[in-house]
Design a protein around this motif. Structure first.
Motif, PDB file in Angstrom:
ATOM      1  N   ASP A   1      52.570  43.151  45.732  1.00  0.00           N
ATOM      2  CA  ASP A   1      52.044  43.627  47.009  1.00  0.00           C
ATOM      3  C   ASP A   1      50.515  43.702  46.928  1.00  0.00           C
ATOM      4  N   LYS A   2      49.872  43.728  48.089  1.00  0.00           N
ATOM      5  CA  LYS A   2      48.405  43.751  48.104  1.00  0.00           C
ATOM      6  C   LYS A   2      47.839  44.990  47.426  1.00  0.00           C
ATOM      7  N   THR A   3      48.551  46.121  47.486  1.00  0.00           N
ATOM      8  CA  THR A   3      48.021  47.299  46.808  1.00  0.00           C
ATOM      9  C   THR A   3      48.133  47.167  45.291  1.00  0.00           C
ATOM     10  N   GLN A   4      49.108  46.439  44.807  1.00  0.00           N
ATOM     11  CA  GLN A   4      49.179  46.201  43.369  1.00  0.00           C
ATOM     12  C   GLN A   4      48.038  45.273  42.941  1.00  0.00           C
TER      13      GLN A   4
ATOM     14  N   THR B   1      39.243  54.238  45.127  1.00  0.00           N
ATOM     15  CA  THR B   1      40.681  53.986  45.054  1.00  0.00           C
ATOM     16  C   THR B   1      41.414  54.711  46.174  1.00  0.00           C
ATOM     17  N   PHE B   2      41.099  55.991  46.379  1.00  0.00           N
ATOM     18  CA  PHE B   2      41.763  56.772  47.417  1.00  0.00           C
ATOM     19  C   PHE B   2      41.607  56.105  48.781  1.00  0.00           C
ATOM     20  N   ILE B   3      40.390  55.747  49.139  1.00  0.00           N
ATOM     21  CA  ILE B   3      40.120  55.162  50.456  1.00  0.00           C
ATOM     22  C   ILE B   3      40.738  53.773  50.586  1.00  0.00           C
ATOM     23  N   LEU B   4      40.515  52.922  49.582  1.00  0.00           N
ATOM     24  CA  LEU B   4      41.019  51.552  49.664  1.00  0.00           C
ATOM     25  C   LEU B   4      42.548  51.505  49.671  1.00  0.00           C
ATOM     26  N   PHE B   5      43.190  52.345  48.864  1.00  0.00           N
ATOM     27  CA  PHE B   5      44.656  52.383  48.862  1.00  0.00           C
ATOM     28  C   PHE B   5      45.187  52.906  50.188  1.00  0.00           C
ATOM     29  N   PHE B   6      44.550  53.937  50.716  1.00  0.00           N
ATOM     30  CA  PHE B   6      45.007  54.493  51.993  1.00  0.00           C
ATOM     31  C   PHE B   6      44.928  53.433  53.084  1.00  0.00           C
TER      32      PHE B   6
ATOM     33  N   PRO C   1      51.039  50.776  35.319  1.00  0.00           N
ATOM     34  CA  PRO C   1      50.939  49.778  34.244  1.00  0.00           C
ATOM     35  C   PRO C   1      49.864  48.711  34.525  1.00  0.00           C
ATOM     36  N   VAL C   2      49.679  48.352  35.775  1.00  0.00           N
ATOM     37  CA  VAL C   2      48.651  47.369  36.135  1.00  0.00           C
ATOM     38  C   VAL C   2      47.269  47.948  35.864  1.00  0.00           C
ATOM     39  N   VAL C   3      47.075  49.219  36.174  1.00  0.00           N
ATOM     40  CA  VAL C   3      45.778  49.864  35.943  1.00  0.00           C
ATOM     41  C   VAL C   3      45.514  49.987  34.448  1.00  0.00           C
ATOM     42  N   ILE C   4      46.516  50.423  33.692  1.00  0.00           N
ATOM     43  CA  ILE C   4      46.336  50.629  32.257  1.00  0.00           C
ATOM     44  C   ILE C   4      46.119  49.307  31.530  1.00  0.00           C
ATOM     45  N   ALA C   5      46.886  48.314  31.873  1.00  0.00           N
ATOM     46  CA  ALA C   5      46.768  47.001  31.223  1.00  0.00           C
ATOM     47  C   ALA C   5      46.122  46.039  32.212  1.00  0.00           C
ATOM     48  N   GLY C   6      44.944  46.382  32.687  1.00  0.00           N
ATOM     49  CA  GLY C   6      44.264  45.644  33.746  1.00  0.00           C
ATOM     50  C   GLY C   6      44.042  44.173  33.466  1.00  0.00           C
ATOM     51  N   HIS C   7      44.074  43.782  32.222  1.00  0.00           N
ATOM     52  CA  HIS C   7      43.840  42.370  31.913  1.00  0.00           C
ATOM     53  C   HIS C   7      45.079  41.511  32.178  1.00  0.00           C
ATOM     54  N   PHE C   8      46.235  42.166  32.378  1.00  0.00           N
ATOM     55  CA  PHE C   8      47.422  41.410  32.756  1.00  0.00           C
ATOM     56  C   PHE C   8      47.430  41.259  34.260  1.00  0.00           C
ATOM     57  N   SER C   9      47.903  40.171  34.723  1.00  0.00           N
ATOM     58  CA  SER C   9      47.901  39.958  36.167  1.00  0.00           C
ATOM     59  C   SER C   9      49.309  39.821  36.685  1.00  0.00           C
ATOM     60  N   ALA C  10      49.484  40.190  37.946  1.00  0.00           N
ATOM     61  CA  ALA C  10      50.790  40.074  38.586  1.00  0.00           C
ATOM     62  C   ALA C  10      51.253  38.627  38.649  1.00  0.00           C
ATOM     63  N   GLU C  11      50.317  37.701  38.523  1.00  0.00           N
ATOM     64  CA  GLU C  11      50.684  36.283  38.589  1.00  0.00           C
ATOM     65  C   GLU C  11      51.528  35.857  37.395  1.00  0.00           C
ATOM     66  N   LYS C  12      51.542  36.650  36.311  1.00  0.00           N
ATOM     67  CA  LYS C  12      52.341  36.304  35.140  1.00  0.00           C
ATOM     68  C   LYS C  12      53.808  36.691  35.321  1.00  0.00           C
TER      69      LYS C  12
ATOM     70  N   PRO D   1      54.507  36.641  50.480  1.00  0.00           N
ATOM     71  CA  PRO D   1      53.628  37.280  49.499  1.00  0.00           C
ATOM     72  C   PRO D   1      52.334  37.795  50.149  1.00  0.00           C
ATOM     73  N   ASP D   2      51.878  38.930  49.625  1.00  0.00           N
ATOM     74  CA  ASP D   2      50.623  39.522  50.089  1.00  0.00           C
ATOM     75  C   ASP D   2      49.446  38.963  49.314  1.00  0.00           C
ATOM     76  N   LYS D   3      48.302  39.010  49.944  1.00  0.00           N
ATOM     77  CA  LYS D   3      47.041  38.679  49.296  1.00  0.00           C
ATOM     78  C   LYS D   3      46.079  39.811  49.617  1.00  0.00           C
TER      79      LYS D   3
END
Length: 184
Positions: free
Chosen positions: A18-21, A105-110, A149-160, A86-88
């Motif tokens: 999703d776009k928020t991820q 983060t708060f503003i952009l996620f909201f 998990p995406v934030v903690i392991a930021g170098h991994f991408s959802a594309e994988k 799929p979202d972009k």
């Protein structure tokens, strides 16, 4: 308990790709303070999903139970189709970065959650289960399960991840929720 588990699982799956991820990935790459990003996601989701869940319960209170059941089922079927698209991430909102990791983060996620499929799912889940606190808690946990998990392991991408299969599975899940709403 069913409302909590269904809400957590549904939103965690729907959030993948999703776009928020994707936004969480961008924020993790931009800021070093991962705790501030996670807290921003948590509080933004709580506020946004509380409003959505309240609106779902308010709206369903104005119609008959039978009509409500059909509307909730139709909404689940519509979300099932929606998750197949799929979202972009929209254009980067770099001017928010000056506010720091938490506020950005708060503003952009909201903003990103407004009208998003997970917000709509929260509204529909709240209308179905009539358990505002459990739905808000569950959808917020689902967002955290998918995004921390995406934030903690930021170098991994959802594309994988096999996003096409995840989206299909999520569509099946929403369709099953629609059928369950009609049957039970």
């Amino acid at each position: 308990m069913e409302a909590l588990l269904a809400s957590t699982f549904t939103v965690a799956i729907a959030e993948i790709g999703d776009k928020t991820q994707l936004l969480a990935l961008i924020l993790a790459a931009r800021f070093k303070n991962k705790t501030a990003i996670v807290l921003g996601i948590l509080l933004s989701t709580l506020v946004n999903h509380f409003a959505a869940a309240w609106l779902g319960q308010w709206a369903i209170s104005w119609i008959s139970p039978d009509v409500g059941r059909y509307l909730v089922a139709a909404s689940f079927f519509a979300i099932a189709l929606w998750v197949l698209i799929p979202d972009k991430v929209d254009a980067e909102e770099s001017h928010f970065y000056a506010l720091g990791p938490f506020l950005a983060t708060f503003i952009l996620f909201f903003i990103a959650e407004m009208g998003d499929k997970t917000q709509i799912a929260t509204m529909v889940l709240s209308a179905k289960y009539d358990a505002l606190a459990m739905v808000v808690l569950g959808t917020t946990l689902g967002m955290l399960v998918a995004n921390v998990p995406v934030v903690i392991a930021g170098h991994f991408s959802a594309e994988k991840l096999p996003l096409e299969w995840i989206h299909r599975g999520c569509a099946v899940l929403f369709a099953l929720l629609g059928v369950a709403t009609l049957v039970f």
